[in-house]
Scaffold this motif. Structure first.
Motif, PDB file in Angstrom:
ATOM      1  N   ILE A 251     -79.066  27.540   5.990  1.00 17.18           N
ATOM      2  CA  ILE A 251     -79.763  27.630   7.271  1.00 17.18           C
ATOM      3  C   ILE A 251     -80.860  28.683   7.162  1.00 17.18           C
ATOM      4  O   ILE A 251     -80.604  29.830   6.803  1.00 17.18           O
ATOM      5  CB  ILE A 251     -78.785  27.988   8.400  1.00 17.18           C
ATOM      6  CG1 ILE A 251     -77.756  26.877   8.593  1.00 17.18           C
ATOM      7  CG2 ILE A 251     -79.527  28.257   9.703  1.00 17.18           C
ATOM      8  CD1 ILE A 251     -76.684  27.201   9.604  1.00 17.18           C
TER       9      ILE A 251
ATOM     10  N   ASN B 279     -75.164  28.768   3.642  1.00 15.77           N
ATOM     11  CA  ASN B 279     -75.039  27.373   4.053  1.00 15.77           C
ATOM     12  C   ASN B 279     -76.384  26.664   4.150  1.00 15.77           C
ATOM     13  O   ASN B 279     -76.456  25.524   4.611  1.00 15.77           O
ATOM     14  CB  ASN B 279     -74.309  27.279   5.396  1.00 15.77           C
ATOM     15  CG  ASN B 279     -72.840  27.638   5.277  1.00 15.77           C
ATOM     16  OD1 ASN B 279     -72.245  27.514   4.208  1.00 15.77           O
ATOM     17  ND2 ASN B 279     -72.243  28.104   6.375  1.00 15.77           N
TER      18      ASN B 279
ATOM     19  N   ARG C 225     -72.826  22.718  15.992  1.00  7.05           N
ATOM     20  CA  ARG C 225     -73.375  22.156  14.756  1.00  7.05           C
ATOM     21  C   ARG C 225     -74.840  21.764  14.927  1.00  7.05           C
ATOM     22  O   ARG C 225     -75.675  22.061  14.070  1.00  7.05           O
ATOM     23  CB  ARG C 225     -72.541  20.947  14.323  1.00  7.05           C
ATOM     24  CG  ARG C 225     -71.172  21.287  13.769  1.00  7.05           C
ATOM     25  CD  ARG C 225     -70.517  20.076  13.133  1.00  7.05           C
ATOM     26  NE  ARG C 225     -70.134  19.080  14.152  1.00  7.05           N
ATOM     27  CZ  ARG C 225     -68.935  19.016  14.706  1.00  7.05           C
ATOM     28  NH1 ARG C 225     -67.992  19.895  14.380  1.00  7.05           N
ATOM     29  NH2 ARG C 225     -68.664  18.074  15.600  1.00  7.05           N
TER      30      ARG C 225
ATOM     31  N   GLU D  33     -77.191  24.935  15.339  1.00  3.89           N
ATOM     32  CA  GLU D  33     -77.519  25.594  14.079  1.00  3.89           C
ATOM     33  C   GLU D  33     -78.434  24.739  13.212  1.00  3.89           C
ATOM     34  O   GLU D  33     -79.320  25.260  12.528  1.00  3.89           O
ATOM     35  CB  GLU D  33     -76.226  25.928  13.324  1.00  3.89           C
ATOM     36  CG  GLU D  33     -75.396  27.006  14.000  1.00  3.89           C
ATOM     37  CD  GLU D  33     -74.037  27.211  13.358  1.00  3.89           C
ATOM     38  OE1 GLU D  33     -73.331  28.161  13.753  1.00  3.89           O
ATOM     39  OE2 GLU D  33     -73.663  26.419  12.458  1.00  3.89           O
ATOM     40  N   ARG D  34     -78.231  23.423  13.245  1.00  4.22           N
ATOM     41  CA  ARG D  34     -78.996  22.538  12.364  1.00  4.22           C
ATOM     42  C   ARG D  34     -80.412  22.297  12.868  1.00  4.22           C
ATOM     43  O   ARG D  34     -81.354  22.187  12.075  1.00  4.22           O
ATOM     44  CB  ARG D  34     -78.267  21.206  12.229  1.00  4.22           C
ATOM     45  CG  ARG D  34     -78.925  20.217  11.257  1.00  4.22           C
ATOM     46  CD  ARG D  34     -78.159  18.912  11.216  1.00  4.22           C
ATOM     47  NE  ARG D  34     -76.741  19.131  10.876  1.00  4.22           N
ATOM     48  CZ  ARG D  34     -75.816  18.174  10.960  1.00  4.22           C
ATOM     49  NH1 ARG D  34     -76.159  16.947  11.395  1.00  4.22           N
ATOM     50  NH2 ARG D  34     -74.559  18.425  10.627  1.00  4.22           N
ATOM     51  N   HIS D  35     -80.597  22.232  14.191  1.00  3.91           N
ATOM     52  CA  HIS D  35     -81.898  21.827  14.728  1.00  3.91           C
ATOM     53  C   HIS D  35     -82.646  22.951  15.446  1.00  3.91           C
ATOM     54  O   HIS D  35     -83.879  22.903  15.520  1.00  3.91           O
ATOM     55  CB  HIS D  35     -81.724  20.650  15.700  1.00  3.91           C
ATOM     56  CG  HIS D  35     -81.189  19.420  15.052  1.00  3.91           C
ATOM     57  ND1 HIS D  35     -81.964  18.584  14.289  1.00  3.91           N
ATOM     58  CD2 HIS D  35     -79.934  18.888  15.044  1.00  3.91           C
ATOM     59  CE1 HIS D  35     -81.229  17.574  13.844  1.00  3.91           C
ATOM     60  NE2 HIS D  35     -79.990  17.736  14.282  1.00  3.91           N
TER      61      HIS D  35
ATOM     62  N   SER E  89     -82.175  26.556  12.572  1.00 10.08           N
ATOM     63  CA  SER E  89     -82.789  26.180  11.302  1.00 10.08           C
ATOM     64  C   SER E  89     -84.111  25.461  11.545  1.00 10.08           C
ATOM     65  O   SER E  89     -84.199  24.559  12.376  1.00 10.08           O
ATOM     66  CB  SER E  89     -81.837  25.283  10.509  1.00 10.08           C
ATOM     67  OG  SER E  89     -82.389  24.945   9.263  1.00 10.08           O
TER      68      SER E  89
END
Length: 469
Positions: free
Chosen positions: A339, A337, A407, A410-412, A415
């Motif tokens: 990450i 994905n 969400r 995981e995104r900020h 990752s």
């Protein structure tokens, strides 16, 4: 006393068998002199009465049973040691391959090392900052610890290893006595070039000792590589007072070389063909990490291994988990994905982090923030499972907030960019920003005093999409 024998009894793959070898010791080094004047190194790997089995470093092609002279050196393999190793690139057997000339050593030491007396060990405290939020906050690396990375074939573990080497620092940024020993085993040429390029371009090569064993090199060299690297690390740590981080990649390649070597000796195989002594062999490598009383330095290990078929119950990760103090697990789905680094938080842990974080080490709220982030992310998995059954629209407001938290987490948080080097304060502040996505009543792992000091729902506005006009 040097012993010399004419002729060989038997050739078997990389092994040669000699008769009439009195007073020859296990692990003793030998030199095979061929008819054309060339020489090959070997070491004694088995002794049966007056018969000795030797493993030849460069293989046995071209050897004759009749005209080879074997001279025993009377000592095991030794590693030349000096502080001038820093900045050098060596082969898996410790030979310079960077074109900068030979190493003029201060001393030489047996690569098998000496066992650390458990009574002389000090409990690991304080931490090494990697600049990677998911590691520093949730799976903190403590000085003197052995903390493996469990990866899978084709995942970004090489990139992660390079980033750790580039960014790793002692707490307080006191780097005058910090260095990295990096050992790559069974890597392809392009991977070896990648590591060299990354270290040279980032300017960290001057504090790195590199050992490179290529996939085309003999398997005996692959077996020696981690031992040579750890011998250099122990010298710099315990005799020169430095804090050394040792990164070993890939331990699965090492274990497969050990399996091939064991098979050529005709030993009875264990699980999946690996030798029955795989556990003790891995322990002889991993247990060379630690802190010794009276020494200013420390040896910290990050072994990296790829799990065949992503199977964490495979013998290599399974036994590694028994010996080491935790693990960092990389997740293939997160990797697919996009990450990076794809750290799977829930199955990862650092068993020693509780005594190396907090006030005086990192920050007073570190342990509490870490516990709350773990707890919240575990609730995210429950909410996702429920949403897959009844649909996200039917979830409660609390569950919806957990999905949003997951969400953004995981995104900020998990990752981050390959060149992004976060301080521990930046990491913990980011953790608080994310926790402010949740209702205050959900923060059941935090003291009221911490919540009153840090909790403000407005901190989470940066993660929320702007309202439609």
């Amino acid at each position: 006393m040097s012993v010399q024998i004419l002729g060989l009894r038997e050739l078997n793959g990389p092994l040669v068998v000699l008769d009439r070898t009195p007073d020859v010791g296990f692990e003793e080094m030998a030199e095979l002199c061929l008819e054309d004047g060339s020489r090959r190194l070997a070491r004694v790997v088995e002794i049966q009465g007056d018969k000795a089995v030797l493993q030849v470093f460069q293989g046995t092609n071209g050897l004759s049973l009749n005209n080879v002279r074997t001279r025993f050196r009377g000592h095991p393999m030794e590693m030349p040691l000096t502080t001038e190793l820093l900045g050098r690139i060596l082969s898996g057997a410790g030979t310079p391959i960077d074109g900068l000339g030979p190493i003029f050593s201060e001393k030489r030491a047996d690569i098998n090392g000496r066992p650390l007396n458990p009574v002389s060990r000090e409990y690991p405290r304080n931490y090494i900052r990697t600049g990677i939020s998911s590691v520093d906050a949730l799976i903190t690396l403590i000085r003197g610890q052995k903390l493996p990375i469990f990866s899978g074939s084709g995942m970004n573990h090489n990139k992660l290893a390079a980033q750790i080497v580039k960014q790793a620092q002692l707490s307080g940024d006191k780097d005058e006595k910090f260095a990295v020993v990096f050992a790559a085993m069974g890597v392809k040429n392009d991977v070896a070039d990648y590591f060299k390029k990354q270290f040279e371009e980032s300017g960290v090569l001057e504090r790195v000792v590199m050992f490179l064993n290529l996939s085309s090199d003999p398997i005996v060299e692959r077996i020696l590589t981690p031992r040579c690297a750890l011998t250099a690390a122990e010298y710099l740590a315990y005799e020169k007072g430095m804090h050394i981080l040792v990164i070993l990649t890939d331990m699965t390649s090492y274990a497969e070389a050990l399996r091939e070597f064991s098979s050529s000796k005709g030993e009875i195989p264990g699980r999946k063909g690996y030798p029955g002594y795989l556990y003790s062999d891995l322990a002889s490598i991993y247990e060379r990490a630690g802190i010794i009383k009276g020494s200013e330095g420390s040896v910290t290990q990050i072994p990296i291994l790829t799990m065949p078929n992503d199977d964490i119950t495979h013998p290599v990760p399974d036994l590694t988990g028994y010996i080491t103090e935790g693990q960092i697990v990389l997740d293939r789905t997160m990797d697919q994905n996009g990450i990076y680094p794809p750290v799977s938080v829930l199955p990862s842990l650092s068993r020693l982090m509780k005594d190396g974080i907090g006030e005086g080490y990192t920050r007073a709220d570190h342990a509490a923030v870490s516990n709350q982030l773990f707890s919240a992310y575990a609730r995210v998995q429950d909410a996702r499972a429920l949403a897959s059954v009844i649909g996200e629209e039917e979830l409660s407001d609390a569950d919806k907030s957990y999905l949003e938290f997951g969400r953004m987490f995981e995104r900020h948080f998990i990752s981050q960019g390959f060149s992004e080097n976060r301080t521990i304060d930046q990491t913990l502040d980011l953790g608080w920003d994310l926790l402010c996505l949740l209702d205050r009543s959900e923060l059941d792992r935090l003291d009221d005093s911490l919540i009153a000091k840090h909790y403000d729902p407005r901190r989470a506005d940066r993660f929320r999409a702007p309202a439609a006009k």
